[in-house]
Design an enzyme around this catalytic site. Structure first.
Site, short mmCIF file in Angstrom:
data_model
loop_
_atom_site.label_atom_id
_atom_site.label_comp_id
_atom_site.label_asym_id
_atom_site.label_seq_id
_atom_site.Cartn_x
_atom_site.Cartn_y
_atom_site.Cartn_z
N GLY A 55 -0.26 -9.98 16.75
CA GLY A 55 0.19 -11.05 17.63
C GLY A 55 1.52 -10.68 18.24
O GLY A 55 2.16 -9.70 17.84
N HIS A 56 1.93 -11.46 19.24
CA HIS A 56 3.23 -11.27 19.86
C HIS A 56 3.87 -12.63 20.10
O HIS A 56 3.24 -13.68 19.92
CB HIS A 56 3.12 -10.47 21.15
CG HIS A 56 2.99 -8.99 20.92
ND1 HIS A 56 3.99 -8.23 20.37
CD2 HIS A 56 1.95 -8.14 21.16
CE1 HIS A 56 3.60 -6.98 20.29
NE2 HIS A 56 2.36 -6.89 20.75
N ASP A 57 5.12 -12.59 20.55
CA ASP A 57 5.93 -13.78 20.71
C ASP A 57 5.16 -14.91 21.40
O ASP A 57 5.15 -16.06 20.93
CB ASP A 57 7.16 -13.41 21.54
CG ASP A 57 8.20 -14.51 21.62
OD1 ASP A 57 7.94 -15.50 22.33
OD2 ASP A 57 9.27 -14.39 21.01
N ASP A 107 10.72 -14.18 18.82
CA ASP A 107 11.18 -13.00 18.10
C ASP A 107 12.60 -13.15 17.59
O ASP A 107 12.90 -12.84 16.42
CB ASP A 107 11.12 -11.77 19.01
CG ASP A 107 9.71 -11.23 19.17
OD1 ASP A 107 8.81 -11.69 18.44
OD2 ASP A 107 9.51 -10.35 20.03
N ARG A 136 0.82 -1.22 0.00
CA ARG A 136 0.00 0.00 0.00
C ARG A 136 0.86 1.26 0.00
O ARG A 136 0.42 2.31 -0.49
CB ARG A 136 -0.94 -0.01 1.21
CG ARG A 136 -2.02 -1.07 1.12
CD ARG A 136 -3.12 -0.84 2.15
NE ARG A 136 -2.67 -1.04 3.52
CZ ARG A 136 -2.65 -2.21 4.14
NH1 ARG A 136 -3.03 -3.32 3.49
NH2 ARG A 136 -2.25 -2.30 5.39
#
Length: 386
Positions: free
Chosen positions: A136-138, A167, A102
């Site tokens: 989301g996260h680790d 990560d 984008r």
């Protein structure tokens, strides 16, 4: 060791553009910069504070590169980045899927400018699949792969291993490996889809193998390598500090027993590999280790193959004699931090620059790209760069 005195690293001559992000993306760029790549980070203009220029940024993940401030939402800002792409060998981005497209900076846009570009994409869920658009996260990525299920004590909830496994292990290191592989492949550029769920799943290959061989149970905290075995666990000492015991092999365990004077529980069998005997043996080991301070145990077991190490805190670790002898931590500018790794005999890595302030090198980099002074001033005046 400074930028001027450091020998050329194994990635000397490789040029990288990093679209600023958090966590695994910056760590990937740091790894490449440590190994000699010329990394230019594109920061947001809103984060540029000229009054801080010349003062190292406290975020150590930013070490080793230069920074320019660019407004990516403006067409002229996109053009500045595309100029950088024409100069670069690698681009790193860690946005959600579709964001760079984008912005006019997706793989198609960049390969139109530089067909040989290695385009590295860092996400948690990947570029496709039902979860791809989601945040989301680790901890979420570990949960989906099964890895989180296996971390923690028996009968207790899973424990997130900070964000090291997802990560940085399954994410950043996999992307860095992918970048180097793509550079080695040569020819036309390609896109690297580095998803943390993929990388962490790969890291669990051995556990899947052990399960197939009947050597791993699904409940956590009851297995050989997850803290279930009393000879592969941590123990509190008399001073409230801890020891890590990893005496897996019979000869190392025998050394541990001999040196500590351990006596097995009454009535226990002689098969220490029998999980049925582990709870009682753990209690006996715990009682033994509570009898002395951590460093007393370390002194007693020093120089042996008992496979015991002190659990050091963040301040103790850099001062430990072994890590100090190897130079595992370095102090450029008086700031203690982990040294580049791994080691190279001919082309060593180095911390070549302190972490830059956002936009600290805008004029320098744009001049290197061939932009005239008047054009740079115009971009600044209109807020495209800072």
């Amino acid at each position: 060791m400074t930028e001027d005195t450091a020998p050329a690293g194994p990635l000397s001559g490789v040029r990288v553009v990093e679209l600023a992000g958090i966590g695994p993306g910056p760590f990937t760029a740091m790894l490449l910069a440590d190994m000699g790549a010329d990394v230019v980070r594109v920061d947001r203009t809103a984060e540029v504070r000229p009054e801080l220029f010349g003062t190292p940024h406290p975020d150590l993940l930013g070490r080793g590169r230069r920074s320019i401030g660019v407004d990516l939402k403006r067409p002229a800002g996109r053009d500045v980045v595309l100029d950088l792409v024409g100069w670069a060998d690698v681009l790193l981005e860690g946005f959600r899927p579709g964001v760079t497209e984008r912005l006019g900076l997706g793989p198609v846009d960049c390969h139109a400018v530089n067909p040989r570009l290695v385009y590295g994409r860092m996400t948690g869920w990947g570029q496709d699949g039902p979860y791809a658009p989601n945040a989301g996260h680790d901890i979420d990525y570990l949960a989906l792969t099964g890895a989180l299920h296996g971390i923690g004590r028996a009968g207790e909830p899973p424990v997130p291993p900070m964000n090291l496994l997802g990560d940085f292990g399954g994410g950043a290191m996999m992307l860095a490996f992918g970048v180097v592989c793509a550079l080695y492949a040569g020819g036309e550029g390609q896109v690297i889809d580095a998803a943390i769920v993929d990388g962490v799943s790969l890291l669990t290959t051995q556990i899947h193998a052990l399960r197939r061989m009947g050597m791993w149970q699904d409940p956590r905290g009851v297995n050989l390598l997850d803290g279930g075995a009393p000879f592969y666990a941590t123990y509190e000492c008399a001073d409230g500090r801890y020891l890590a015991v990893g005496a897996l092999e019979d000869r190392f365990y025998a050394e541990l027993v001999r040196r500590t004077g351990f006596e097995p529980p009454a009535g226990a069998g002689r098969d220490r590999a029998d999980p049925a005997q582990w709870p009682a043996a753990r209690e006996r080991w715990a009682a033994l280790f509570r009898g002395r301070g951590r460093d007393e145990w370390v002194e007693l077991l020093a120089g042996t193959d008992a496979c015991v190490a002190p659990v050091l805190d963040w301040d103790e670790a850099p001062r430990h004699p072994h890590l100090a002898a190897r130079g595992t931590f370095v102090t450029p500018g008086g700031v203690t931090q982990p040294a580049p790794a791994p080691r190279f005999s001919r082309t060593p890595g180095a911390v070549r620059r302190p972490p830059p302030q956002p936009g600290e090198h805008t004029d320098e980099v744009l001049t290197e790209l061939g932009l005239a002074t008047e054009r740079i001033a115009e971009l600044r005046a209109t807020g495209v760069v800072a």
